[in-house]
Write an enzyme that holds these catalytic residues in place. Structure first.
Site, mmCIF file in Angstrom:
data_model
loop_
_atom_site.group_PDB
_atom_site.id
_atom_site.type_symbol
_atom_site.label_atom_id
_atom_site.label_comp_id
_atom_site.label_asym_id
_atom_site.label_seq_id
_atom_site.Cartn_x
_atom_site.Cartn_y
_atom_site.Cartn_z
ATOM 1 N N LYS A 1 -27.150 45.704 5.357
ATOM 2 C CA LYS A 1 -26.662 46.189 6.667
ATOM 3 C C LYS A 1 -25.663 47.316 6.476
ATOM 4 C CE LYS A 1 -26.700 41.415 8.247
ATOM 5 N NZ LYS A 1 -25.750 40.326 8.488
ATOM 6 N N ARG B 1 -23.756 42.090 -12.390
ATOM 7 C CA ARG B 1 -24.646 43.080 -13.019
ATOM 8 C C ARG B 1 -25.017 44.103 -11.952
ATOM 9 N NH1 ARG B 1 -29.811 42.061 -16.851
ATOM 10 N NH2 ARG B 1 -28.065 41.719 -18.273
ATOM 11 N N ARG C 1 -31.832 36.095 -19.148
ATOM 12 C CA ARG C 1 -30.859 35.475 -20.059
ATOM 13 C C ARG C 1 -29.439 35.476 -19.527
ATOM 14 N NH1 ARG C 1 -35.126 36.730 -22.506
ATOM 15 N NH2 ARG C 1 -34.964 38.517 -21.119
ATOM 16 N N THR C 2 -28.969 36.641 -19.077
ATOM 17 C CA THR C 2 -27.550 36.729 -18.736
ATOM 18 C C THR C 2 -27.235 35.837 -17.534
ATOM 19 O OG1 THR C 2 -27.682 38.997 -19.521
ATOM 20 C CG2 THR C 2 -25.669 38.368 -18.377
ATOM 21 N N HIS D 1 -22.402 46.138 -21.889
ATOM 22 C CA HIS D 1 -22.854 44.757 -21.666
ATOM 23 C C HIS D 1 -22.000 43.883 -22.595
ATOM 24 C CE1 HIS D 1 -25.232 41.346 -20.789
ATOM 25 N NE2 HIS D 1 -26.446 41.814 -21.003
HETATM 26 N N1 CP Z 1 -30.099 40.439 -22.937
HETATM 27 C C1 CP Z 1 -30.110 40.529 -21.586
HETATM 28 O O1 CP Z 1 -29.187 41.096 -20.949
HETATM 29 O O2 CP Z 1 -31.190 39.921 -21.015
HETATM 30 P P1 CP Z 1 -31.450 39.835 -19.437
HETATM 31 O O3 CP Z 1 -31.647 41.242 -18.926
HETATM 32 O O4 CP Z 1 -32.651 38.974 -19.273
HETATM 33 O O5 CP Z 1 -30.209 39.243 -18.815
#
Ligand code: CP
Length: 303
Positions: free
Chosen positions: A80, A101, A51-52, A129
């Site tokens: 490396k 992320r 999703r993100t 998040h």
């Molecule tokens: N909600 C969420 O962060 O989903 P993903 O891990 O698929 O990005």
């Protein structure tokens, strides 16, 4: 330099402005179709995501911009031995915005001094998040009509669930909120998150059934298997709560059921047909709120 590492990096008024902008984009997406023309976003994902990553990508493309993706770190010079600082200096020389992320808490924040462009945290380990939080706030605002004055129950893995940590922190700034934290003893919400809220505004329990009739917003989370060192402990805890139609019989008619997804077993798929289940609406709100955030950070004025 703008950045978004945890939800309260945006003031309450800035948060409200992003949510309102997202609602404007939802109503008239064409008006915003070129606000990021010529802009390039780098998606650096050191941890899996559906999703993100896709919603950030969809958001930038729908704003007329372009996207570079790092989603397989085995193809980067990280293998490396290149430092994150040097990677960020390099990628920010090519792009206008970095979305990151990372499995280690704090990595996006530590990257800020090395970047020439804004950085958005797309989830750092069990920490925060913030764009999921914007997604969740927009979902509540658009469906319920307001965010204040509600009883929000968080159910599942409240220890490792970063979306819970970020949303509690963000909701702590709204008036007359009540919180119910439902988890097994081993997965209780950390003290440092409870410190954001008044001690009279929350209760903790192991039993979903005993509080179900009080809840306005039920926020369900997956037990985060990837954060466990002991697989047997994960297997013992993973199915502690499974929301199914019989359990919802006691719930309010206008309660909403949210989940940041991905779902494993914690919501029975039969619940998807319940009008109170809004977790797939949440997915779409996530794209619009990320459009608003990107437009706010690097976009031009809409025509
Ligand atoms: N909600 C969420 O962060 O989903 P993903 O891990 O698929 O990005």
């Amino acid at each position: 330099m703008k950045y978004l590492i945890e939800p309260n990096d945006l003031s309450l008024s800035e948060t409200e402005r992003i949510l309102s902008l997202a609602q404007s984009i939802m109503k008239e997406p064409r008006k915003f179709a070129q606000v990021c023309r010529g802009k390039l976003m780098a998606n650096l994902f050191y941890e899996p995501s559906t999703r993100t990553r896709f919603s950030f990508e969809a958001a930038m493309l729908r704003l007329g911009g372009n996207v570079m993706n790092l989603s397989d770190i085995s193809t980067s010079s990280h293998t490396k031995g290149e430092s994150m600082a040097d990677t960020i200096k390099t990628i920010s020389s090519y792009s206008d915005l970095i979305v990151m992320r990372h499995p280690e808490a704090g990595t996006p924040k530590k990257s800020i001094p090395h970047s020439l462009v804004p950085i958005i945290n797309a989830g750092d380990g069990p920490n925060h998040h913030p764009t999921q939080t914007l997604t969740d706030l927009l979902t509540i605002k658009d469906i319920k009509g307001h965010i204040s004055n509600q009883t929000v129950a968080f159910c599942g893995d409240l220890l490792y669930g970063r979306t819970v940590h970020s949303l509690v922190k963000a909701l702590s700034r709204y008036d007359h909120m009540k919180f119910i934290f439902i988890s097994p003893e081993e997965l209780k919400i950390p003290h440092y998150i409870k410190e954001y809220i008044d001690e009279n505004s929350y209760v903790e329990t192991h039993s979903l059934e005993e509080v179900m009739d009080q809840i306005d917003i039920l926020y369900v989370t997956r037990v985060q298997g990837e954060r466990f060192e002991n697989i047997e402990e994960y297997n013992r805890l993973k199915d502690t709560y499974i929301i199914d139609p019989p359990k919802l019989e006691k719930a309010k008619e206008d309660m909403i059921i949210m989940h940041p997804l991905p779902r494993v077993n914690e919501i029975d798929t039969r619940v998807d047909e319940d009008k109170r289940a809004v977790y797939f609406n949440q997915v779409r709100y996530g794209m619009y709120v990320r459009m608003a955030l990107i437009a706010d950070f690097v976009g031009d004025e809409p025509c």
